[in-house]
Design a protein around this motif. Sequence first.
Motif, PDB file in Angstrom:
ATOM      1  N   ARG A  18      39.574  35.719  45.812  1.00  0.00           N
ATOM      2  CA  ARG A  18      39.227  36.911  45.048  1.00  0.00           C
ATOM      3  C   ARG A  18      38.120  36.611  44.052  1.00  0.00           C
ATOM      4  O   ARG A  18      37.194  37.393  43.895  1.00  0.00           O
ATOM      5  N   ALA A  21      34.828  36.308  45.836  1.00  0.00           N
ATOM      6  CA  ALA A  21      34.334  37.587  46.350  1.00  0.00           C
ATOM      7  C   ALA A  21      33.515  38.340  45.315  1.00  0.00           C
ATOM      8  O   ALA A  21      32.578  39.065  45.676  1.00  0.00           O
ATOM      9  N   ILE A  22      33.845  38.172  44.053  1.00  0.00           N
ATOM     10  CA  ILE A  22      33.079  38.885  43.021  1.00  0.00           C
ATOM     11  C   ILE A  22      32.295  37.933  42.117  1.00  0.00           C
ATOM     12  O   ILE A  22      31.859  38.305  41.042  1.00  0.00           O
ATOM     13  N   LYS A  23      32.172  36.697  42.592  1.00  0.00           N
ATOM     14  CA  LYS A  23      31.345  35.683  41.925  1.00  0.00           C
ATOM     15  C   LYS A  23      31.810  35.395  40.491  1.00  0.00           C
ATOM     16  O   LYS A  23      31.017  35.318  39.569  1.00  0.00           O
ATOM     17  N   TRP A  24      33.141  35.250  40.336  1.00  0.00           N
ATOM     18  CA  TRP A  24      33.728  34.865  39.072  1.00  0.00           C
ATOM     19  C   TRP A  24      34.327  33.484  39.214  1.00  0.00           C
ATOM     20  O   TRP A  24      34.639  33.045  40.312  1.00  0.00           O
ATOM     21  N   MET A  29      39.003  35.035  36.735  1.00  0.00           N
ATOM     22  CA  MET A  29      39.804  35.939  37.563  1.00  0.00           C
ATOM     23  C   MET A  29      41.267  35.908  37.118  1.00  0.00           C
ATOM     24  O   MET A  29      41.907  36.953  36.994  1.00  0.00           O
ATOM     25  N   GLN A  90      34.751  45.254  51.263  1.00  0.00           N
ATOM     26  CA  GLN A  90      35.030  45.729  49.910  1.00  0.00           C
ATOM     27  C   GLN A  90      36.463  46.252  49.807  1.00  0.00           C
ATOM     28  O   GLN A  90      37.151  45.997  48.816  1.00  0.00           O
ATOM     29  N   ALA A  93      38.888  43.457  49.609  1.00  0.00           N
ATOM     30  CA  ALA A  93      38.899  42.871  48.262  1.00  0.00           C
ATOM     31  C   ALA A  93      39.727  43.727  47.312  1.00  0.00           C
ATOM     32  O   ALA A  93      40.492  43.208  46.487  1.00  0.00           O
ATOM     33  N   GLU A  97      43.128  42.577  45.444  1.00  0.00           N
ATOM     34  CA  GLU A  97      43.292  42.670  43.993  1.00  0.00           C
ATOM     35  C   GLU A  97      44.557  43.453  43.643  1.00  0.00           C
ATOM     36  O   GLU A  97      45.313  43.064  42.744  1.00  0.00           O
TER      37      GLU A  97
END
Length: 112
Positions: A18, A21-24, A29, A90, A93, A97
């Motif tokens: 996760r 997927a959002i570049k954190w 996260m 998307q 994801a 989440e």
Amino acid sequence: MTLTISLPAEVQVKLEKRAKAIKWSVEKMATHLLDEALDDSFPSLEDVVQRIRNLPPGLVLEPTSSISLAEALRNAPEDPEFDEAEWTAQWQAVEAEMKAITRANDIAEGHG
């Protein structure tokens, strides 16, 4: 505050996936998910009932169209810029989440 926790391997993989997927970072996260799980900003059931009771008498909420949702979806125009693969990724994801938030809530409530 620094907190060290041990996660089952499958939870760690999900968290890493996760975050990637959002570049954190994994830490960002985990912090985000814990913050969401511990958020007390939802109105109480009593508040919701009180809001409903405060509505004007005789207020009737009706649909604005007689077309069913199924019919509207069947007749929807095509979107030439719609990328099904990107949308699917998307959506996966989002689902991941939601599952993580649910899991975090279960753990926080002692059900996990």
